[in-house]
Design a protein around this motif. Sequence first.
Motif, PDB file in Angstrom:
ATOM      1  N   GLU A   1     -12.079   5.193   5.230  1.00  0.00           N
ATOM      2  CA  GLU A   1     -11.651   4.505   3.998  1.00  0.00           C
ATOM      3  C   GLU A   1     -10.127   4.432   3.905  1.00  0.00           C
ATOM      4  O   GLU A   1      -9.573   3.413   3.502  1.00  0.00           O
ATOM      5  N   MET A   2      -9.466   5.522   4.285  1.00  0.00           N
ATOM      6  CA  MET A   2      -8.002   5.545   4.245  1.00  0.00           C
ATOM      7  C   MET A   2      -7.442   4.507   5.220  1.00  0.00           C
ATOM      8  O   MET A   2      -6.524   3.761   4.882  1.00  0.00           O
ATOM      9  N   GLN A   3      -7.998   4.465   6.402  1.00  0.00           N
ATOM     10  CA  GLN A   3      -7.506   3.513   7.405  1.00  0.00           C
ATOM     11  C   GLN A   3      -7.754   2.079   6.961  1.00  0.00           C
ATOM     12  O   GLN A   3      -6.907   1.199   7.142  1.00  0.00           O
ATOM     13  N   LEU A   4      -8.908   1.888   6.304  1.00  0.00           N
ATOM     14  CA  LEU A   4      -9.218   0.559   5.780  1.00  0.00           C
ATOM     15  C   LEU A   4      -8.195   0.145   4.723  1.00  0.00           C
ATOM     16  O   LEU A   4      -7.691  -0.988   4.727  1.00  0.00           O
ATOM     17  N   HIS A   5      -7.850   1.086   3.844  1.00  0.00           N
ATOM     18  CA  HIS A   5      -6.885   0.787   2.790  1.00  0.00           C
ATOM     19  C   HIS A   5      -5.514   0.489   3.395  1.00  0.00           C
ATOM     20  O   HIS A   5      -4.804  -0.400   2.905  1.00  0.00           O
ATOM     21  N   LEU A   6      -5.179   1.180   4.472  1.00  0.00           N
ATOM     22  CA  LEU A   6      -3.888   0.947   5.137  1.00  0.00           C
ATOM     23  C   LEU A   6      -3.778  -0.492   5.637  1.00  0.00           C
ATOM     24  O   LEU A   6      -2.715  -1.099   5.563  1.00  0.00           O
ATOM     25  N   THR A   7      -4.903  -1.030   6.110  1.00  0.00           N
ATOM     26  CA  THR A   7      -4.863  -2.406   6.626  1.00  0.00           C
ATOM     27  C   THR A   7      -4.821  -3.422   5.493  1.00  0.00           C
ATOM     28  O   THR A   7      -4.352  -4.541   5.680  1.00  0.00           O
ATOM     29  N   GLU A   8      -5.309  -3.011   4.306  1.00  0.00           N
ATOM     30  CA  GLU A   8      -5.400  -3.972   3.190  1.00  0.00           C
ATOM     31  C   GLU A   8      -4.170  -3.950   2.291  1.00  0.00           C
ATOM     32  O   GLU A   8      -3.857  -4.946   1.646  1.00  0.00           O
ATOM     33  N   CYS A   9      -3.492  -2.798   2.204  1.00  0.00           N
ATOM     34  CA  CYS A   9      -2.468  -2.621   1.183  1.00  0.00           C
ATOM     35  C   CYS A   9      -1.104  -2.424   1.840  1.00  0.00           C
ATOM     36  O   CYS A   9      -0.892  -1.448   2.563  1.00  0.00           O
TER      37      CYS A   9
END
Length: 174
Positions: free
Chosen positions: A25-33
């Motif tokens: 989830e953290m890595q996903l957020h890094l790509t989105e934000c």
Amino acid sequence: MMCREFRDLHPAFLDDTLSAHAIVEMQLHLTECVRCSRYDTAIRRGLLVLRNLPAVEPSADFLDRLNQKLVAARELDARAEVFRGPGVGSFLATAASVVVVGFLAAMVFDVAKPARDLRLPPVVAVRPPMAPSAPPAGVNSAFVASASMGLPVWPAAMMAEQAQEHFAAEELGR
Ligand SMILES: [Zn+2]
């Protein structure tokens, strides 16, 4: 995932102590934000710089001097503690005032209780003429006046009013 949650979990993310699900989830957020991505980069760079700083070498007698200073500071504290401690006089004064306050509180609550039950009719309590005849037994006109106006009746005030009443009555020759 919200940015706030990302920032809260970020230290654990860096320390690699998150669950696999949370890491994804953290890595996903890094790509989105973009903002959190910048934040992550800044923290990682800072840590890298910090870790690459040369280790500080204390001088040979550092530990001895530090211990001496700690002992000295502790002794100074202990001395200040003795000096600053409350004297017997102020301790007794404090204890006495606590007792007095408690006594007054007990008095107020004991004396005020019956007054609360004394629901007098909202008659305009005109002070009865100071005739030589005695007022109705057990009822003090000053007390009735203050109670019917809905004012909090404090025992000290009551006593003062009653005292005045008695003085006035005595002066009138009752
Ligand atoms: Zn974010």
